[in-house]
Design a protein around this motif. Structure first.
Motif, PDB file in Angstrom:
ATOM      1  N   PRO A   7      17.797  15.668 -16.472  1.00 37.68           N
ATOM      2  CA  PRO A   7      18.781  14.877 -15.725  1.00 37.68           C
ATOM      3  C   PRO A   7      20.220  15.156 -16.107  1.00 37.68           C
ATOM      4  CG  PRO A   7      17.799  13.552 -17.446  1.00 37.68           C
ATOM      5  CD  PRO A   7      17.084  14.870 -17.489  1.00 37.68           C
ATOM      6  N   ALA A   8      20.463  16.235 -16.859  1.00 41.81           N
ATOM      7  CA  ALA A   8      21.822  16.587 -17.262  1.00 41.81           C
ATOM      8  C   ALA A   8      21.983  18.095 -17.266  1.00 41.81           C
ATOM      9  CB  ALA A   8      22.138  16.027 -18.650  1.00 41.81           C
ATOM     10  N   PHE A   9      23.182  18.545 -16.943  1.00 43.24           N
ATOM     11  CA  PHE A   9      23.537  19.957 -17.015  1.00 43.24           C
ATOM     12  C   PHE A   9      24.052  20.259 -18.425  1.00 43.24           C
ATOM     13  CE2 PHE A   9      26.360  23.633 -15.846  1.00 43.24           C
ATOM     14  CZ  PHE A   9      25.341  24.472 -15.441  1.00 43.24           C
ATOM     15  N   GLY A  10      24.364  21.532 -18.699  1.00 45.09           N
ATOM     16  CA  GLY A  10      24.781  21.922 -20.035  1.00 45.09           C
ATOM     17  C   GLY A  10      26.195  21.550 -20.388  1.00 45.09           C
ATOM     18  N   ALA A  11      27.089  21.393 -19.411  1.00 45.62           N
ATOM     19  CA  ALA A  11      28.489  21.066 -19.653  1.00 45.62           C
ATOM     20  C   ALA A  11      29.035  20.334 -18.436  1.00 45.62           C
ATOM     21  CB  ALA A  11      29.303  22.325 -19.931  1.00 45.62           C
ATOM     22  N   SER A  12      30.150  19.618 -18.630  1.00 41.98           N
ATOM     23  CA  SER A  12      30.691  18.796 -17.546  1.00 41.98           C
ATOM     24  C   SER A  12      31.947  19.363 -16.906  1.00 41.98           C
ATOM     25  CB  SER A  12      30.994  17.379 -18.064  1.00 41.98           C
ATOM     26  OG  SER A  12      32.004  17.427 -19.064  1.00 41.98           O
ATOM     27  N   THR A  13      32.563  20.388 -17.514  1.00 39.97           N
ATOM     28  CA  THR A  13      33.763  21.003 -16.949  1.00 39.97           C
ATOM     29  C   THR A  13      33.624  22.515 -17.028  1.00 39.97           C
ATOM     30  OG1 THR A  13      35.014  21.135 -19.025  1.00 39.97           O
ATOM     31  CG2 THR A  13      35.158  19.063 -17.773  1.00 39.97           C
ATOM     32  N   LEU A  14      34.424  23.211 -16.240  1.00 41.68           N
ATOM     33  CA  LEU A  14      34.346  24.670 -16.237  1.00 41.68           C
ATOM     34  C   LEU A  14      34.786  25.278 -17.571  1.00 41.68           C
ATOM     35  CD1 LEU A  14      35.671  25.513 -12.656  1.00 41.68           C
ATOM     36  CD2 LEU A  14      33.357  24.988 -13.407  1.00 41.68           C
ATOM     37  N   PRO A  15      35.897  24.834 -18.170  1.00 45.17           N
ATOM     38  CA  PRO A  15      36.248  25.396 -19.483  1.00 45.17           C
ATOM     39  C   PRO A  15      35.172  25.157 -20.534  1.00 45.17           C
ATOM     40  CG  PRO A  15      38.148  24.297 -18.519  1.00 45.17           C
ATOM     41  CD  PRO A  15      36.970  23.954 -17.656  1.00 45.17           C
ATOM     42  N   SER A  16      34.573  23.969 -20.511  1.00 47.17           N
ATOM     43  CA  SER A  16      33.507  23.672 -21.470  1.00 47.17           C
ATOM     44  C   SER A  16      32.300  24.570 -21.234  1.00 47.17           C
ATOM     45  CB  SER A  16      33.099  22.198 -21.357  1.00 47.17           C
ATOM     46  OG  SER A  16      32.057  21.891 -22.250  1.00 47.17           O
ATOM     47  N   PHE A  17      31.955  24.803 -19.972  1.00 50.32           N
ATOM     48  CA  PHE A  17      30.819  25.670 -19.656  1.00 50.32           C
ATOM     49  C   PHE A  17      31.081  27.101 -20.113  1.00 50.32           C
ATOM     50  CE2 PHE A  17      28.168  27.878 -16.234  1.00 50.32           C
ATOM     51  CZ  PHE A  17      26.988  27.707 -16.931  1.00 50.32           C
ATOM     52  N   MET A  18      32.300  27.564 -19.921  1.00 48.74           N
ATOM     53  CA  MET A  18      32.639  28.911 -20.381  1.00 48.74           C
ATOM     54  C   MET A  18      32.518  29.022 -21.898  1.00 48.74           C
ATOM     55  SD  MET A  18      33.315  31.427 -18.319  1.00 48.74           S
ATOM     56  CE  MET A  18      34.408  32.488 -19.259  1.00 48.74           C
ATOM     57  N   LYS A  19      33.001  28.024 -22.628  1.00 46.57           N
ATOM     58  CA  LYS A  19      32.871  28.032 -24.083  1.00 46.57           C
ATOM     59  C   LYS A  19      31.401  28.044 -24.496  1.00 46.57           C
ATOM     60  CE  LYS A  19      37.185  25.534 -25.038  1.00 46.57           C
ATOM     61  NZ  LYS A  19      37.757  24.258 -25.573  1.00 46.57           N
ATOM     62  N   LEU A  20      30.579  27.287 -23.772  1.00 47.75           N
ATOM     63  CA  LEU A  20      29.139  27.270 -24.065  1.00 47.75           C
ATOM     64  C   LEU A  20      28.539  28.660 -23.918  1.00 47.75           C
ATOM     65  CD1 LEU A  20      26.431  25.744 -24.531  1.00 47.75           C
ATOM     66  CD2 LEU A  20      26.363  25.344 -22.057  1.00 47.75           C
ATOM     67  N   LEU A  21      28.849  29.323 -22.812  1.00 47.74           N
ATOM     68  CA  LEU A  21      28.312  30.663 -22.587  1.00 47.74           C
ATOM     69  C   LEU A  21      28.838  31.652 -23.625  1.00 47.74           C
ATOM     70  CD1 LEU A  21      28.641  30.836 -18.686  1.00 47.74           C
ATOM     71  CD2 LEU A  21      26.519  30.583 -19.995  1.00 47.74           C
ATOM     72  N   GLU A  22      30.130  31.582 -23.904  1.00 42.18           N
ATOM     73  CA  GLU A  22      30.720  32.525 -24.856  1.00 42.18           C
ATOM     74  C   GLU A  22      30.141  32.359 -26.250  1.00 42.18           C
ATOM     75  OE1 GLU A  22      35.058  32.805 -22.553  1.00 42.18           O
ATOM     76  OE2 GLU A  22      34.801  31.538 -24.340  1.00 42.18           O
ATOM     77  N   SER A  23      29.816  31.128 -26.623  1.00 44.67           N
ATOM     78  CA  SER A  23      29.248  30.902 -27.952  1.00 44.67           C
ATOM     79  C   SER A  23      27.843  31.468 -28.083  1.00 44.67           C
ATOM     80  CB  SER A  23      29.227  29.400 -28.265  1.00 44.67           C
ATOM     81  OG  SER A  23      28.260  28.716 -27.488  1.00 44.67           O
ATOM     82  N   ARG A  24      27.147  31.641 -26.943  1.00 43.50           N
ATOM     83  CA  ARG A  24      25.768  32.154 -26.952  1.00 43.50           C
ATOM     84  C   ARG A  24      25.697  33.663 -26.744  1.00 43.50           C
ATOM     85  NH1 ARG A  24      26.174  26.800 -27.940  1.00 43.50           N
ATOM     86  NH2 ARG A  24      24.128  25.810 -28.061  1.00 43.50           N
ATOM     87  N   ALA A  25      26.807  34.313 -26.487  1.00 37.88           N
ATOM     88  CA  ALA A  25      26.798  35.764 -26.247  1.00 37.88           C
ATOM     89  C   ALA A  25      26.410  36.505 -27.530  1.00 37.88           C
ATOM     90  CB  ALA A  25      28.161  36.215 -25.774  1.00 37.88           C
ATOM     91  N   PRO A  26      25.624  37.571 -27.428  1.00 34.42           N
ATOM     92  CA  PRO A  26      25.218  38.327 -28.612  1.00 34.42           C
ATOM     93  C   PRO A  26      26.413  38.927 -29.347  1.00 34.42           C
ATOM     94  CG  PRO A  26      23.839  38.888 -26.727  1.00 34.42           C
ATOM     95  CD  PRO A  26      24.978  38.063 -26.205  1.00 34.42           C
ATOM     96  N   ASP A  27      26.320  38.973 -30.664  1.00 31.64           N
ATOM     97  CA  ASP A  27      27.326  39.636 -31.484  1.00 31.64           C
ATOM     98  C   ASP A  27      27.221  41.140 -31.264  1.00 31.64           C
ATOM     99  OD1 ASP A  27      28.366  41.063 -33.899  1.00 31.64           O
ATOM    100  OD2 ASP A  27      28.865  39.016 -34.498  1.00 31.64           O
ATOM    101  N   PRO A  28      28.331  41.837 -30.989  1.00 34.03           N
ATOM    102  CA  PRO A  28      28.260  43.280 -30.724  1.00 34.03           C
ATOM    103  C   PRO A  28      27.657  44.088 -31.869  1.00 34.03           C
ATOM    104  CG  PRO A  28      30.407  42.406 -30.102  1.00 34.03           C
ATOM    105  CD  PRO A  28      29.702  41.315 -30.840  1.00 34.03           C
ATOM    106  N   THR A  29      27.811  43.621 -33.095  1.00 30.30           N
ATOM    107  CA  THR A  29      27.312  44.392 -34.236  1.00 30.30           C
ATOM    108  C   THR A  29      25.821  44.214 -34.462  1.00 30.30           C
ATOM    109  OG1 THR A  29      27.887  42.590 -35.755  1.00 30.30           O
ATOM    110  CG2 THR A  29      29.546  44.313 -35.387  1.00 30.30           C
ATOM    111  N   THR A  30      25.290  43.033 -34.149  1.00 27.87           N
ATOM    112  CA  THR A  30      23.871  42.755 -34.398  1.00 27.87           C
ATOM    113  C   THR A  30      23.022  42.767 -33.134  1.00 27.87           C
ATOM    114  OG1 THR A  30      24.112  40.357 -34.160  1.00 27.87           O
ATOM    115  CG2 THR A  30      24.527  41.299 -36.341  1.00 27.87           C
ATOM    116  N   GLY A  31      23.676  42.571 -31.966  1.00 27.59           N
ATOM    117  CA  GLY A  31      22.921  42.468 -30.722  1.00 27.59           C
ATOM    118  C   GLY A  31      22.229  41.130 -30.554  1.00 27.59           C
TER     119      GLY A  31
END
Length: 337
Positions: free
Chosen positions: A132-156
């Motif tokens: 009954p809930a999405f991952g974030a409530s605003t676009l900037p917050s959603f972008m931060k959520l996605l960016e925090s989950r992106a793989p580290d370039p050095t480790t993949g």
């Protein structure tokens, strides 16, 4: 010819909402992420997979009908919810995220998208999830959520420390995963409830308007996997289970319109309305067929635009609702390339 016929509903959906929303997004404040930036961030998290959706990449098409109870007519003049209404439905059931091999036994989002074939050329599409809930409530917050989950370039691999730090700074992100942890993965697409997450505005024949959400409750009851079943069934069973189930009898859901009370948050996709809110049973969804394994489905080229709405239903001002159509349009253009 077949390809052209299948894409036609998608082009209609684009014209019905995405183009206007793209124009609105283009004039938004500079700090607001663009649809392209959001899809880019999703691709960094899950990778790119040719011909697959950037969200809900693993899924199956289905079809059936929707039958109105007539009880929704006091809330909206939308034709779908008038007494005696019965319309064909194209559906898609999916796993959340951009991984086309997402495990079916993992505690992650399941989705149900619907396209109703309304009379008179009217359109109505829905996109729902089993939380009954999405991952974030605003676009900037959603972008931060996605960016925090992106793989580290050095480790993949995603960086656990970066994720933990971002989670502490953004407590709203915990609402959906906490719900999913407290509710084990469904044993079937047909035993999961599906929630609109965003609110919409109903207008009735008298011109009265009110915000609502809706839930599709499985007639078979909510059923989840036990820890033993999660291990035994493995990572790829939901689609075949749904085919077998629908081969024996239709899978059904009751559509419940949820009415808020004063003070309930109307424009936050991470806010869960209390369970005691009034609910009106407005119809029955019946799924009667599922696309055979290995065959293309009618829903494959469709975008499913949740702001493609009939007269009597309007989108709310929830930013996470109004970004969906333009972001889906970007995803569609990339997967059709």
């Amino acid at each position: 010819m077949i390809r052209t016929q299948r894409i036609r509903p998608t082009l209609r959906a684009l014209c019905g909402g995405a183009v206007a929303l793209l124009a609105g997004v283009a004039t938004a404040a500079a700090q607001e992420p663009t649809p392209e930036a959001i899809v880019d961030a999703m691709e960094k998290v899950s990778g790119t997979h040719a011909g697959k959706r950037r969200s809900g990449a693993k899924g199956v098409c289905a079809a059936g009908e929707f039958v109105s109870t007539g009880a929704g007519a006091r809330l909206t003049k939308a034709s779908l919810l008038q007494p005696g209404a019965r319309v064909p439905v194209t559906a898609r059931f999916s796993n959340g995220g951009g991984n086309p091999r997402a495990p079916d036994n993992a505690p992650a989002v399941r989705g149900m998208s619907l396209a109703f074939a309304l009379p008179g050329g009217d359109s109505f599409e829905m996109v729902m999830i089993n939380a009954p809930a999405f991952g974030a409530s605003t676009l900037p917050s959603f972008m931060k959520l996605l960016e925090s989950r992106a793989p580290d370039p050095t480790t993949g691999q995603p960086d656990p420390q970066r994720i933990a730090a971002a989670d502490r700074e953004n407590p709203e992100w915990a609402v959906q995963p906490n719900y999913l942890r407290a509710n084990s993965p469904p044993s079937s697409y047909a035993t999961a409830p599906y929630f609109s997450v965003n609110s919409f505005v109903f207008q009735n024949a008298a011109g009265e308007k009110r915000h609502v959400r809706w839930t599709f409750e499985p007639v078979a009851g909510r059923a989840v996997l036990t820890p033993e079943e999660r291990a035994a069934r493995g990572a790829d069973f939901l689609q075949d289970e749904l085919r077998g189930r629908v081969g024996r009898a239709p899978a059904e859901w009751r559509m419940m319109v949820v009415l808020p009370r004063e003070g309930d948050p109307l424009l936050s996709a991470t806010a869960i309305w209390p369970a005691d809110r009034e609910q009106v049973e407005v119809g029955l969804l019946r799924i009667t067929s599922v696309t055979p394994a290995g065959q293309p489905g009618e829903c494959d080229p469709m975008m499913f635009n949740p702001t493609l709405l009939p007269a009597g239903i309007e989108p709310s001002d929830d930013p996470m609702l109004n970004i969906r159509a333009p972001a889906y349009a970007v995803s569609l253009s990339r997967r059709l390339q």
